[in-house]
Motif scaffolding. Structure first.
Motif, short mmCIF file in Angstrom:
data_model
loop_
_atom_site.label_atom_id
_atom_site.label_comp_id
_atom_site.label_asym_id
_atom_site.label_seq_id
_atom_site.Cartn_x
_atom_site.Cartn_y
_atom_site.Cartn_z
N TRP A 135 -11.50 0.95 -2.55
CA TRP A 135 -11.23 2.22 -1.88
C TRP A 135 -9.80 2.70 -2.12
O TRP A 135 -9.60 3.76 -2.73
N ILE A 136 -8.81 1.92 -1.68
CA ILE A 136 -7.43 2.40 -1.71
C ILE A 136 -6.89 2.48 -3.14
O ILE A 136 -6.35 3.53 -3.55
N GLY A 140 -9.27 -2.71 -0.06
CA GLY A 140 -7.99 -2.56 -0.75
C GLY A 140 -8.11 -2.13 -2.19
O GLY A 140 -7.41 -1.21 -2.64
#
Length: 219
Positions: A205-206, A202
């Protein structure tokens, strides 16, 4: 003796599954069962017991072969899905390469050797860091020019701190519980790992809290 032979037949990987839902996994695993049967001596059998070193060596070779291609495919999948290498390494690759350690820990724990299971979990990380990193770097850099690799340190310090924190929490939790392992501790460790997955997937990466995309674009 007949009962033992029947038990061996039932435990054979080539025996048909008892449930329909087990067939897909059995069919996928069947080629591996076949290859392993003909390349790894079954040293658990009295007849092949003296070939235990060959069994160990072939197992290591197969693990190395499978791990190599797992890494290659993970790199390609990560590139296609635009997943940072650090996320793929700390989640997918880490889980994949740790499965043999987990299975061996489970096996010895079932035999009542909990101390060996714990030692295996800790010792495998020592092996991975010192030999698992040192040996490949030595073999690869020995014939490279220049003989060094530039490492992206953007997420290196947080990863090192997380590793140190995990070891500290692990030891403190064991010590405060009188060096006894309980089911509650097992659930707790799984919960902490789920939190780590949330952080890695979360946030890293995101949400890209470390700006890895900018670093990648700058390369």
């Amino acid at each position: 003796e007949e009962e033992e032979e029947e038990e061996d037949d039932d435990s054979s990987p080539f025996s048909l599954p008892g449930s329909i839902k087990d067939y897909p996994m059995w069919l996928v695993s069947l080629p591996w069962y076949l290859v392993f049967t003909f390349t790894i001596p079954p040293c658990g059998n009295q007849r092949w017991r003296k070939y235990y070193l060959m069994s160990f060596g072939m197992s290591v070779l197969w693990i190395g072969f499978i791990t190599h291609w797992m890494v290659e495919w993970c790199v390609r999948i990560g590139c296609i899905l635009n997943i940072p290498n650090v996320v793929m390494g700390t989640t997918v690759l880490a889980a994949g390469t740790s499965i043999p350690d987990a299975l061996s820990s489970i096996a010895v724990a079932k035999d009542g050797l909990a101390d060996m299971a714990v030692a295996n979990a800790v010792g495998s990380n020592v092996f991975d860091i010192w030999l698992g990193l040192g040996l490949p770097w030595l073999l690869y850099l020995s014939w490279q020019d220049p003989n060094f690799i530039e490492v992206n340190t953007t997420e290196l310090i947080p990863s090192a701190l997380i590793l140190a924190g995990v070891l500290a929490v692990y030891y403190i939790s064991i010590a405060t519980n009188g060096f006894r392992l309980t089911t509650f501790m097992g659930y707790s460790y799984i919960g902490v790992y789920c939190l780590y997955l949330v952080y890695s997937i979360g946030f890293v990466w995101i949400l890209d809290i470390y700006g890895l995309e900018k670093v990648k674009a700058g390369e």
